[in-house]
Scaffold this motif. Structure first.
Motif, PDB file in Angstrom:
ATOM      1  N   ARG A  98       0.879  -1.275   0.093  1.00 17.37           N
ATOM      2  CA  ARG A  98       0.120  -0.119   0.083  1.00 17.37           C
ATOM      3  C   ARG A  98       0.838   1.283   0.019  1.00 17.37           C
ATOM      4  NH1 ARG A  98      -4.626   1.573   4.589  1.00 17.37           N
ATOM      5  NH2 ARG A  98      -5.217   3.487   3.807  1.00 17.37           N
ATOM      6  N   TYR A  99       1.779   1.382   0.900  1.00 18.89           N
ATOM      7  CA  TYR A  99       2.489   2.712   0.978  1.00 18.89           C
ATOM      8  C   TYR A  99       3.682   2.510  -0.287  1.00 18.89           C
ATOM      9  CZ  TYR A  99       1.871   2.267   6.061  1.00 18.89           C
ATOM     10  OH  TYR A  99       1.149   2.187   7.118  1.00 18.89           O
ATOM     11  N   GLN A 100       3.770   1.513  -1.044  1.00 18.44           N
ATOM     12  CA  GLN A 100       4.588   1.616  -2.333  1.00 18.44           C
ATOM     13  C   GLN A 100       3.579   2.300  -3.370  1.00 18.44           C
ATOM     14  OE1 GLN A 100       6.139  -2.093  -3.741  1.00 18.44           O
ATOM     15  NE2 GLN A 100       7.108  -1.417  -5.568  1.00 18.44           N
ATOM     16  N   LEU A 101       2.448   1.693  -3.435  1.00 17.07           N
ATOM     17  CA  LEU A 101       1.634   2.363  -4.549  1.00 17.07           C
ATOM     18  C   LEU A 101       1.354   3.896  -4.023  1.00 17.07           C
ATOM     19  CD1 LEU A 101      -0.931  -0.516  -5.114  1.00 17.07           C
ATOM     20  CD2 LEU A 101       0.790   0.074  -6.459  1.00 17.07           C
ATOM     21  N   THR A 102       0.961   4.158  -2.815  1.00 17.26           N
ATOM     22  CA  THR A 102       0.896   5.637  -2.707  1.00 17.26           C
ATOM     23  C   THR A 102       2.008   6.387  -3.123  1.00 17.26           C
ATOM     24  OG1 THR A 102      -0.450   4.772  -0.770  1.00 17.26           O
ATOM     25  CG2 THR A 102       0.342   7.118  -0.806  1.00 17.26           C
ATOM     26  N   ALA A 103       3.082   6.000  -2.693  1.00 18.56           N
ATOM     27  CA  ALA A 103       4.542   6.784  -3.000  1.00 18.56           C
ATOM     28  C   ALA A 103       4.671   6.782  -4.582  1.00 18.56           C
ATOM     29  CB  ALA A 103       5.472   5.972  -2.271  1.00 18.56           C
ATOM     30  N   THR A 104       4.317   5.622  -5.312  1.00 15.78           N
ATOM     31  CA  THR A 104       4.317   5.906  -6.787  1.00 15.78           C
ATOM     32  C   THR A 104       3.457   6.884  -7.367  1.00 15.78           C
ATOM     33  OG1 THR A 104       5.002   3.550  -6.834  1.00 15.78           O
ATOM     34  CG2 THR A 104       4.444   4.574  -8.841  1.00 15.78           C
ATOM     35  N   GLY A 105       2.272   6.836  -6.823  1.00 10.78           N
ATOM     36  CA  GLY A 105       1.243   7.872  -7.293  1.00 10.78           C
ATOM     37  C   GLY A 105       1.614   9.337  -6.845  1.00 10.78           C
TER      38      GLY A 105
ATOM     39  N   ALA B 169       4.727  10.358  -6.621  1.00 11.71           N
ATOM     40  CA  ALA B 169       5.933  10.510  -7.393  1.00 11.71           C
ATOM     41  C   ALA B 169       5.251  11.008  -8.884  1.00 11.71           C
ATOM     42  CB  ALA B 169       6.702   9.397  -7.715  1.00 11.71           C
ATOM     43  N   VAL B 170       4.562  10.358  -9.462  1.00 13.82           N
ATOM     44  CA  VAL B 170       3.818  10.618 -10.820  1.00 13.82           C
ATOM     45  C   VAL B 170       3.482  12.145 -10.649  1.00 13.82           C
ATOM     46  CG1 VAL B 170       2.149  10.187 -12.697  1.00 13.82           C
ATOM     47  CG2 VAL B 170       3.718   8.079 -11.529  1.00 13.82           C
TER      48      VAL B 170
END
Length: 383
Positions: free
Chosen positions: A77-84, A86-87
């Motif tokens: 979950r934290y990885q997806l949040t950070a990716t969004g 970052a984009v």
């Protein structure tokens, strides 16, 4: 006799008192059942009537479920949040960079930057009216040609082609998307352009009454008209860009068409529909979101295409609405043409043009996302 009379009256009064107590209990039970019914209505479930119904309504109340997230779920979950994030941060950074670099040119021209067709930044006479018009026209020509080609290819692969042939066709379409744009540009310059002049002449002769297909310097039915007026045009560049964006559009549409509910497909066949009838009533309505998304994705790619357009068109800095006539321009080719010899102020003007293209592409993509979000694509069959 008086005492006997009193004794005979005493049971009646006892019975009256017991009857009163029984009625009191009935009333209290009725109030309890009403209270339980009100609790049942509050909890959203009908509570049982009768004694002890309050306890039963508490037992039927919805229970809150707390699923414990493991370490892997939290990390994902934290990885997806950070990716969004970052984009979004990268997009905001690109826009902010272009805005800061274009500030000098925008302050010098103001609103005239959008209405001026000439490009002479050294004398502060420049604008994107001509290049933005050419960019939009090339992209529209590309989309008009590529969308029917992409839809037909996607439907053939997903619903018509034999199973053994599908993998080969998918590989070929994906390989077309991997071809460099400079290859498409050279192919369009040295091969396509000389073979499409006849089509351009025919369109000008029969549709010349439409301003979009008018060609200055030619008359309908004049066979000796020079062919140079039909070269390096918006139409030729649009065909090349259409062949470049069609594989991307086809890939998106093919994936959506292949996910059309099998139950609805079989139901259409069971009702006597032909294959085309099934496609028209099931696959196309289901894949409407994918078609719109693929079209807008191709449009965004067509708006920013650089090398292929730069090799084909003949740059002109006038608003050129005639797509068959020689001479066109685009924002990306303008930047590629003047980037190497631009002064500091000229570089700021180019950054302003790039900012306009960035905002235009962003608006197209957001519009596509809004339309796709309201479509049915991705839903599951209820059959």
């Amino acid at each position: 006799m008086a005492s006997a009379q009193e004794e005979s009256d005493r049971p009646e009064s006892g019975r009256a008192e017991s009857g009163g107590s029984e009625s009191g209990r009935s009333a209290s039970e009725g109030s309890t059942s009403e209270g339980s019914a009100s609790e049942g209505s509050t909890s959203g479930r009908p509570g049982p009537a009768g004694p002890g119904s309050g306890t039963g309504s508490r037992a039927l109340a919805p229970r809150r479920l707390n699923a414990a997230r493991g370490l892997g779920d939290r990390v994902f979950r934290y990885q997806l949040t950070a990716t969004g994030i970052a984009v979004l941060a990268i997009m905001a950074g690109v826009g902010l960079f272009l805005l800061l670099r274009a500030g000098q040119a925008l302050r010098a021209r103001g609103f005239a930057f959008l209405t001026t067709a000439a490009w002479q930044p050294d004398v502060h006479n420049f604008g994107i009216a001509a290049v933005l018009t050419g960019t939009v026209l090339i992209a529209l020509v590309a989309v008009v040609i590529s969308v029917p080609l992409a839809v037909g290819t996607a439907l053939f692969i997903s619903d018509v082609a034999p199973r053994k042939l599908r993998r080969t066709l998918v590989t070929m379409v994906d390989l077309m998307a991997a071809v460099p744009s400079v290859v498409y540009g050279l192919w369009g310059l040295f091969f396509l352009q000389q073979h499409v002049i006849g089509l351009s002449r025919w369109l000008s002769e029969w549709l010349g009454w439409i301003p979009l297909f008018t060609v200055d310097g030619t008359q309908p039915g004049e066979p000796l008209a020079t062919e140079s007026v039909f070269t390096a045009s918006t139409f030729v560049a649009g065909i090349v860009v259409a062949l470049m964006v069609a594989p991307i559009q086809c890939s998106v549409m093919r994936e959506v068409f292949s996910q059309a509910p099998a139950g609805e497909r079989e139901g259409a066949y069971a009702l006597g529909a032909t294959r085309w009838g099934m496609i028209r009533s099931v696959v196309l309505p289901y894949g409407k979101g994918g078609m719109i998304g693929g079209t807008m994705l191709g449009l965004g790619r067509a708006l920013g295409e650089t090398i292929a357009v730069y090799l084909i068109i003949s740059p002109v800095f006038v608003i050129q609405p005639h797509i068959l006539q020689t001479g066109s321009n685009s924002v990306s080719s303008l930047i590629a043409l003047h980037y190497g010899d631009a002064s500091d102020f000229g570089m700021s003007a180019l950054m302003a043009a790039g900012l306009a293209l960035f905002l235009l592409t962003l608006a197209v993509n957001f519009t596509a996302s809004t339309v796709v979000a309201r479509s049915r694509s991705g839903a599951q069959s209820e059959a």
